[in-house]
Enzyme design. Structure first.
Site, mmCIF file in Angstrom:
data_model
loop_
_atom_site.group_PDB
_atom_site.id
_atom_site.type_symbol
_atom_site.label_atom_id
_atom_site.label_comp_id
_atom_site.label_asym_id
_atom_site.label_seq_id
_atom_site.Cartn_x
_atom_site.Cartn_y
_atom_site.Cartn_z
ATOM 1 N N ILE A 640 -0.834 3.903 -3.792
ATOM 2 C CA ILE A 640 0.289 3.616 -2.895
ATOM 3 C C ILE A 640 0.074 2.360 -2.070
ATOM 4 C CG2 ILE A 640 1.232 5.948 -2.667
ATOM 5 C CD1 ILE A 640 -0.460 6.362 -0.205
ATOM 6 N N GLY A 646 -10.585 -0.913 -0.694
ATOM 7 C CA GLY A 646 -10.167 -0.500 -2.041
ATOM 8 C C GLY A 646 -8.762 0.067 -1.975
ATOM 9 N N VAL A 648 -5.523 2.551 -1.834
ATOM 10 C CA VAL A 648 -5.126 3.775 -1.145
ATOM 11 C C VAL A 648 -4.237 4.534 -2.131
ATOM 12 C CG1 VAL A 648 -3.985 4.774 0.872
ATOM 13 C CG2 VAL A 648 -5.117 2.548 1.054
ATOM 14 N N ASP A 759 -6.573 -1.844 17.889
ATOM 15 C CA ASP A 759 -5.637 -2.439 16.920
ATOM 16 C C ASP A 759 -4.379 -1.577 16.834
ATOM 17 O OD1 ASP A 759 -4.582 -4.170 15.105
ATOM 18 O OD2 ASP A 759 -5.844 -3.556 13.424
#
Ligand code: ACK
Length: 996
Positions: A640, A646, A648, A759
């Protein structure tokens, strides 16, 4: 012998006809007299003696024939009587007389003219007993029945055998006589039959109707009641009518076979073994239902086989059934102090569909393992939808005590459970509750109330759900609620609130706070301070006031110095026992005087979050917090997105005894370094420490096989920024505030744990299918590495400039307050449906303009109250920014009072960042303008509506926009706000180049 002998031979001829003329009797005729059955002389009386003669002869078959004859046709004035014997009536009301005779035609006999007759008469006479032989005296009492003539019977033959029937009734005496009168004819009576009619017994509609004698006259009907046959019972009284002709007419009513019997050929026969009939009726015997039997014939019901039962209101036709087996696959999911239990239906429902569940709950103490009903004690454990009689296989149990073991039994039962007396089978599950906010503080009372102060006492909440860190005391003047309220903190269950106005009513509320968050505020308590006594000054008083003022001044200076030495807002004052924050009109600000009175002692921050980098081996850290999941339990279904480490993916995870659930899988791509693996798993170690509905939940990690994966709950709507862009303008303001409230709640939780996100941005918020927002992305280095919005600062770090507070950009001072700044930017992103903060300004310009005091303007259609809150989050002094729990409170208030969201002061908001307002001066056409405000999809609508120039557009109002077919409220507002801005720019002539 009186008869004319010459005529006898002619009569014999007639007798030979008798053999063919005799008719048999019907079954509904009962003979009272039948001369054909009399052998020998009939024995009737005659008068006078030369009248009727009994003749005994032989027919051509040499059988004896008996007749009465008379034929005195030559002699005038004949009056010859022939009388039968006494005939008992035998209950008949009406009798029939059938006479067979011959009567000679006078013309056929020469020389008889003048004396010959061709008729004779029939009489009857009723009497209760035989009247003897005195016929001559009795003839006057005889009643004439009829006169027969020779041609009666329709024939014109000279000599023929006539059969005539006459009915007579009503008869009332016990018997009667018949008499034949001859007045000079030539007659031979060959037979006389006297009978009555009856309706012969029949069985009709399961009722028996016995023989009944017909009525007295030819038209009367006799009503007859029937009797039900054996093993039958009346439905409606069975009746029939017997006609004068002996026929049954008009059956009414009926009988039905009793229970245990069925109809078979007009009777009721018993049900065979293995069959039953529970009630009387037309129905046939039924076969015994499943798991039941009958041992004898004529069974009314079929008892259940052993170990099978029928519920009290089961009909006899219902099969016998059993209690269900235990529910299976119980899944529990604990959320703080509530637990959701789900299970699957029992494998054996016992053959019934009325399955229900009950839940037993026990609270178990850790040490001895002793358990008690979890409703005992004061805690009001709640079951939703209810505790017993559940029809769906789930229940949610609320208000459990935090950090406590509970044991639940889920009992399956059906309507035969109680009948069977067998214990209900159950499935059990044990859970341990997590932490949760404390319950409400109760029983607040006042102790001392003076003119300026009130001392409050209260009890600890029933369910503290952890160690109570502090109590918040909120108070405000009763008549002044909306403008201002104050909060005071206390470490114990009492507080002295001072600095109050004399003679004023105040409202007080208290809530508890643990590491799990704030509980609910208690109910309002209203207290009035004492009235001020009129001042009477004397020298002593003035002296005391002066001394007090001097010492107050000294103390105040000491506090100011003290504060300077400490480092600002929250941390500086967390050493006091009572901490006070004055929150006015949504702007956090400290009142030094109030601090002087109230901020005395602090207590340490409850930092439960553990930085995984404090572990030497991060893999050890991850396993301390997160569970390892076997790769075989995971099924990866699709990719997705991609993360820093890497892909998801979306997948499904099935744990033993649980349903498979959708999960998101963050993978670590092959060829990673040890540091990368450490950083990758650090996020899982952090996430594993969190448990809050607005923080993404870690399901576990896969580290023992490759790819290494972090497994989290799956959020159907993905990240918030792209979600909002996909649904531009489609939500109500309340829905948007709901999203923001969730994020603020998640951040409250994280900041209470001492976790600083660094963040916080819409791209790092995930949204599930219920539109619940959850804070995600908890890497440590990731703030600097994996965020495309992060930029290198002069100090060498990489920072998401547009979301980061100035002090964090300038000297890396990250704190919960800098997270609050970022939250303000997230608010702006949400209210503008994913607009990029500061649009296309460069990072350098963003830093500069913020430094100079410019702030993002209210997004189009954003209520003033929300923009004000954003501006609070963007206070330059971080101590002036609200705390996350205060933001939650403000948003909750707005949600409760949505009218406060109506006002839009877009055009006069405090310091607007003017350069950031879209500059419409560069727009040359309506199409360009629509593109600028990202409403290009409505170009055709505007063209079709005749709005070809911006000059047309600036005169539009909201109704005009609606009429163009812009249906989404958000889009209407966006366009309208832009029209207003454009109009303002034109009117100010500050943008002279706008093409109108
Ligand atoms: O905007 P998205 O669809 O939501 O694309 C990104 C992508 O993965 C890369 O981060 C999506 N994503 C990340 N975590 C989850 C999750 N727990 N559930 C659903 N989608 C996720 C994110």
């Amino acid at each position: 012998m009186a008869s004319d002998p010459g005529l006898a031979a002619m009569l014999l001829w007639t007798i030979s006809l008798q053999a063919v003329g005799t008719a048999g009797t019907n079954s509904n005729e009962v003979n009272l007299l039948d001369t054909t059955t009399i052998t020998g002389d009939w024995g009737w009386l005659t008068y006078p003696s030369h009248g009727w003669d009994a003749i005994n002869e032989m027919d051509e078959y040499f059988s004896p024939i008996h007749t009465y004859q008379v034929c005195n046709v030559m002699s005038p004035s004949q009056n010859n009587w022939l009388r039968t014997g006494w005939i008992p009536r035998e209950g008949a009301r009406r009798i029939y007389i059938e006479v067979k005779f011959t009567l000679r035609d006078c013309n056929s006999m020469p020389g008889v003219l003048g004396t010959c007759k061709e008729t004779f008469n029939l009489y009857y006479y009723e009497s209760d007993r035989a009247a003897g032989s005195a016929i001559r005296t009795a003839v006057n009492q005889f009643i004439k029945i009829d006169t027969w003539e020779w041609d009666l019977g329709g024939g014109r033959r000279r000599l023929q055998l006539n059969t005539e029937v006459r009915g007579v009734g009503p008869l009332n005496r016990r018997g009667f006589y018949l008499a034949f009168q001859d007045i000079g004819a030539c007659i031979a009576l060959t037979s006389v039959r006297v009978y009555y009619k009856r309706c012969v017994g029949v069985s009709r509609n399961l009722a028996v109707f016995t023989d009944v004698v017909t009525g007295a006259d030819s038209s009367s009907l006799v009503e007859v009641r029937g009797q039900c046959v054996d093993h039958a019972e009346e439905r409606d009284t069975p009746k029939m009518y017997c006609s004068a002709e002996g026929e049954w007419l008009v059956p009414i009513g009926r009988c039905v076979c009793s229970a245990g019997f069925e109809e078979h050929r007009d009777s009721c026969v018993a049900c065979e073994v293995g069959f039953y009939k529970p009630v009387a009726g037309d129905g046939l015997c039924g076969k015994c239902p499943q798991h039941s039997h009958s041992e004898a014939r004529a069974a009314l019901n079929c008892p259940c086989d052993s170990n099978y039962y029928r519920a009290t209101d089961d009909p006899p036709a219902a099969p016998c059934s059993r209690p269900p087996s235990a529910p299976v696959n119980v899944i529990s999911s604990v959320n703080g102090t509530s637990v959701n239990l789900e299970w699957d239906r029992p494998l054996d429902t016992g053959g019934r569909s009325d399955l229900q569940y009950s839940v037993l709950c026990q609270k178990c103490s850790g040490e001895g393992g002793s358990c008690e009903d979890c409703r005992s004690g004061t805690a009001a454990v709640r079951f939703i939808p209810r505790q017993t009689g559940l029809t769906e296989p789930w229940v949610t149990v609320l208000n459990l005590v935090a950090h406590t073991n509970y044991s639940f039994r889920i009992l399956a039962m059906n309507a035969v459970t109680h009948v069977s007396n067998e214990p209900s089978l159950y499935a059990s599950v044990n859970i341990t509750t997590n932490q949760a906010a404390p319950s409400e503080v109760l029983a607040i009372r006042q102790e001392n109330t003076s003119q300026n102060s009130v001392t409050l006492l209260w009890h600890e909440p029933n369910q503290p759900n952890g160690v109570i860190l502090e109590y918040d005391i909120k108070y405000y003047e009763k008549d002044n609620e909306e403008q201002s309220y104050s909060t005071l903190k206390s470490k114990n269950t009492s507080a002295r609130v001072s600095g109050l106005k004399p003679g004023t009513k105040y409202i007080f509320q208290v809530r508890a706070r643990t590491s799990a968050g704030c509980g609910r505020f208690s109910q309002n308590v209203e207290i009035q301070t004492g009235k001020a006594a009129p001042l009477r000054y004397n020298t002593m008083t003035i002296l005391w006031i002066c001394m007090a003022l001097v010492s107050g001044l000294v103390a105040f200076l000491a506090i100011i110095i003290c504060r300077k030495r400490h480092c600002g807002y929250s941390k500086a004052f967390q050493d006091s026992d009572e901490e006070k924050m004055h929150y006015q009109n949504g702007h956090g600000m400290f009142d030094p005087f109030l601090n002087y009175y109230h901020i005395l002692v602090s207590f340490p921050d409850a930092r439960f979050y553990i930085d995984p980098h404090t572990y030497e081996d991060p893999c050890q850290a991850v396993h301390e917090f997160a569970r390892e999941i076997e790769a075989s339990r995971i099924k990866i279904e699709k990719i997705i997105g991609s993360g820093e480490f890497g892909e998801v993916c979306y997948g499904r995870m099935r744990l033993p005894g649980k349903r498979d659930i959708p999960v998101a899988l963050k993978t670590l791509k092959a060829g990673y370094t040890e540091k990368q693996k450490r950083d990758f798993l650090a996020e899982a170690s952090i996430m594993a420490q969190f448990d809050h509905p607005n923080v993404i939940r870690l399901e576990g990690v896969v580290t023992q096989s490759k790819p290494v994966m972090i497994i989290t709950e799956y959020m159907e709507n993905g990240s918030l920024d792209s979600f909002l862009r996909r649904h531009d303008g489609q939500f109500t303001i309340i829905q948007l505030v709901g999203l923001l409230r969730g994020i603020a709640a998640g951040m409250t939780y994280l900041s209470d744990l001492g976790y600083i996100h660094r963040d916080l941005a819409a791209r790092n918020i995930l949204v599930n299918s219920n539109l619940v927002c959850k804070v995600s992305d908890f890497g440590l280095s990731r703030v600097l590495e994996d965020d495309p919005d992060a930029a290198y600062t002069t100090s060498g770090g990489k920072i998401p400039i547009r979301w980061t507070a100035p002090e964090a950009i300038a000297y890396r001072k990250f704190s919960s307050s800098s997270d609050v700044w970022s939250y303000g930017v997230v608010m702006w992103e949400v209210m503008s449906y994913g607009e990029r903060p500061y649009w296309n300004l460069t990072n350098r310009d963003v830093i500069k303009s913020v430094e100079e005091g410019y702030r993002l303007p209210a997004p189009m259609g954003c209520p003033a109250a929300l923009h004000t809150l954003m501006l609070d989050c963007w206070q330059k002094d971080r101590n002036e920014r609200p705390r996350f729990c205060q933001i939650v409170t403000v948003l909750d208030k707005l949600i409760r009072n949505p009218e406060n969201l109506k006002s839009m002061d877009t055009l006069c908001s405090p310091p607007l960042m003017e350069r950031a307002i879209p500059d419409f001066s560069s727009c040359n056409s309506v199409d360009e303008w629509l593109d600028t405000i990202k409403m290009g999809r409505y170009k055709d609508h505007f063209a079709a509506g005749g709005y070809h120039t911006l000059g047309h557009v600036i005169g539009m109002n909201q109704g005009d926009i609606q009429r163009l077919g812009v249906t989404l409220m958000g889009h209407q507002k966006k366009i309208m706000t832009s029209v207003q801005l454009m109009r303002a720019q034109v009117l100010n002539k500050s943008v002279p180049s706008v093409h109108v």
